[in-house]
Design a protein around this motif. Structure first.
Motif, PDB file in Angstrom:
ATOM      1  N   LYS A   1     -10.749 -21.461 -13.322  1.00 17.34           N
ATOM      2  CA  LYS A   1      -9.999 -21.716 -12.097  1.00 17.34           C
ATOM      3  C   LYS A   1      -9.831 -20.404 -11.353  1.00 17.34           C
ATOM      4  CE  LYS A   1      -5.734 -22.858 -12.744  1.00 17.34           C
ATOM      5  NZ  LYS A   1      -4.420 -23.507 -12.919  1.00 17.34           N
ATOM      6  N   LYS A   2     -10.048 -20.441 -10.057  1.00 16.92           N
ATOM      7  CA  LYS A   2      -9.897 -19.239  -9.235  1.00 16.92           C
ATOM      8  C   LYS A   2      -9.223 -19.652  -7.929  1.00 16.92           C
ATOM      9  CE  LYS A   2     -11.585 -15.121  -9.421  1.00 16.92           C
ATOM     10  NZ  LYS A   2     -11.173 -14.130 -10.323  1.00 16.92           N
ATOM     11  N   ASN A   3      -8.069 -19.036  -7.647  1.00 15.42           N
ATOM     12  CA  ASN A   3      -7.422 -19.361  -6.372  1.00 15.42           C
ATOM     13  C   ASN A   3      -7.944 -18.429  -5.278  1.00 15.42           C
ATOM     14  OD1 ASN A   3      -6.013 -16.944  -6.579  1.00 15.42           O
ATOM     15  ND2 ASN A   3      -4.224 -17.908  -7.484  1.00 15.42           N
ATOM     16  N   GLN A   4      -7.524 -18.663  -4.066  1.00  9.50           N
ATOM     17  CA  GLN A   4      -8.057 -17.910  -2.940  1.00  9.50           C
ATOM     18  C   GLN A   4      -7.294 -16.619  -2.671  1.00  9.50           C
ATOM     19  OE1 GLN A   4      -8.167 -21.162  -0.027  1.00  9.50           O
ATOM     20  NE2 GLN A   4     -10.379 -21.103  -0.205  1.00  9.50           N
ATOM     21  N   THR A   5      -6.397 -16.245  -3.568  1.00 12.39           N
ATOM     22  CA  THR A   5      -5.642 -15.008  -3.391  1.00 12.39           C
ATOM     23  C   THR A   5      -6.568 -13.799  -3.376  1.00 12.39           C
ATOM     24  OG1 THR A   5      -3.780 -16.031  -4.527  1.00 12.39           O
ATOM     25  CG2 THR A   5      -3.728 -13.650  -4.301  1.00 12.39           C
ATOM     26  N   ARG A   6      -7.571 -13.793  -4.250  1.00 12.06           N
ATOM     27  CA  ARG A   6      -8.501 -12.653  -4.300  1.00 12.06           C
ATOM     28  C   ARG A   6      -9.312 -12.563  -2.996  1.00 12.06           C
ATOM     29  NH1 ARG A   6      -9.960 -10.584  -9.244  1.00 12.06           N
ATOM     30  NH2 ARG A   6     -10.454  -8.485  -8.712  1.00 12.06           N
TER      31      ARG A   6
ATOM     32  N   ILE B   1      -8.467 -15.725   9.522  1.00  9.40           N
ATOM     33  CA  ILE B   1      -9.014 -16.148   8.220  1.00  9.40           C
ATOM     34  C   ILE B   1      -8.002 -15.864   7.113  1.00  9.40           C
ATOM     35  CG2 ILE B   1     -10.797 -15.662   6.497  1.00  9.40           C
ATOM     36  CD1 ILE B   1     -12.724 -15.202   8.882  1.00  9.40           C
ATOM     37  N   LEU B   2      -7.357 -14.710   7.160  1.00  9.71           N
ATOM     38  CA  LEU B   2      -6.349 -14.347   6.170  1.00  9.71           C
ATOM     39  C   LEU B   2      -5.195 -15.349   6.183  1.00  9.71           C
ATOM     40  CD1 LEU B   2      -5.173 -12.375   4.071  1.00  9.71           C
ATOM     41  CD2 LEU B   2      -4.205 -11.090   5.990  1.00  9.71           C
ATOM     42  N   ALA B   3      -4.692 -15.663   7.364  1.00 13.13           N
ATOM     43  CA  ALA B   3      -3.591 -16.635   7.475  1.00 13.13           C
ATOM     44  C   ALA B   3      -4.017 -17.997   6.932  1.00 13.13           C
ATOM     45  CB  ALA B   3      -3.141 -16.751   8.931  1.00 13.13           C
TER      46      ALA B   3
ATOM     47  N   ARG C   1      -3.502 -22.254   2.930  1.00 14.45           N
ATOM     48  CA  ARG C   1      -4.125 -23.344   2.164  1.00 14.45           C
ATOM     49  C   ARG C   1      -3.767 -23.319   0.688  1.00 14.45           C
ATOM     50  NH1 ARG C   1     -10.008 -25.220   3.344  1.00 14.45           N
ATOM     51  NH2 ARG C   1      -9.517 -26.095   1.347  1.00 14.45           N
ATOM     52  N   ARG C   2      -3.762 -22.167   0.102  1.00 12.00           N
ATOM     53  CA  ARG C   2      -3.474 -22.010  -1.326  1.00 12.00           C
ATOM     54  C   ARG C   2      -4.305 -22.956  -2.198  1.00 12.00           C
ATOM     55  NH1 ARG C   2      -0.328 -17.901  -2.088  1.00 12.00           N
ATOM     56  NH2 ARG C   2       1.482 -17.648  -0.786  1.00 12.00           N
ATOM     57  N   ASP C   3      -5.526 -23.209  -1.761  1.00  6.31           N
ATOM     58  CA  ASP C   3      -6.430 -24.068  -2.518  1.00  6.31           C
ATOM     59  C   ASP C   3      -7.135 -23.242  -3.572  1.00  6.31           C
ATOM     60  OD1 ASP C   3      -7.623 -26.411  -3.206  1.00  6.31           O
ATOM     61  OD2 ASP C   3      -8.646 -26.720  -1.298  1.00  6.31           O
TER      62      ASP C   3
END
Length: 166
Positions: A6-11, A61-63, A68-70
């Motif tokens: 699992k990898k979130n979009q934080t990175r 894009i950052l916002a 989304r936190r998908d």
């Protein structure tokens, strides 16, 4: 669970933020190294406007990423093989590992190079496996083999067979 990644979009959001922060440094370097060039002020004005435009696009894009936190997720249990990609529906599926006939690695050569991994089902249907994240295909294939030893796998989880596109 036999396999889980699992990898979130934080990175990704962090990478975008770092690129935004790099823009002023790049502008400073441009100004420092090229200030003695003829017509520098006019060129710098164009570069500065371009940098601002890029920063605004990256900020949007950052916002979007932070809102989304998908997440990308792939897992395998005895009864389910699941894949979810936050942006591409063609990489989303939920199937029974017992219904898988083969895992196929393809390298299509035509107008360019295109690699893909197809999960071929017994009924002829195919699902595409995402390659944009660094999960271990070797570990995934090993877990799939435990659940369904009838699955045909590529000889090497990291190589792709060449197929010329017409």
């Amino acid at each position: 669970m036999l396999f889980h990644y699992k990898k979130n979009q934080t990175r990704q959001a962090l990478s975008v933020a770092l690129n935004i922060l790099a823009i002023p440094v790049i502008l400073y370097g441009f100004q420092h190294f090229f200030k003695d060039q003829p017509d520098f002020q006019n060129i710098y004005a164009v570069v500065e406007k371009g940098a601002i435009a890029v920063a605004v696009v990256l900020a949007v894009i950052l916002a979007w990423l932070l809102k989304r936190r998908d997440k990308f997720e792939i897992y395998l249990t005895e009864k389910e093989f699941y894949s979810h990609h936050p942006a591409f529906k063609e990489w989303c599926f939920r199937i029974s590992p017992q219904d898988i006939a083969a895992i196929e690695h393809k390298l299509n050569i035509g107008s360019g190079y295109m690699t893909n991994i197809n999960v071929r089902m017994n009924n002829g249907e195919a699902h595409q496996l995402c390659m944009n994240y660094p999960f271990s295909r070797k570990n995934l294939y090993s877990a799939l083999k435990q659940v369904n030893p009838k699955i045909q796998f590529p000889s090497n989880p990291n190589t792709f067979n060449h197929k010329r596109k017409k």
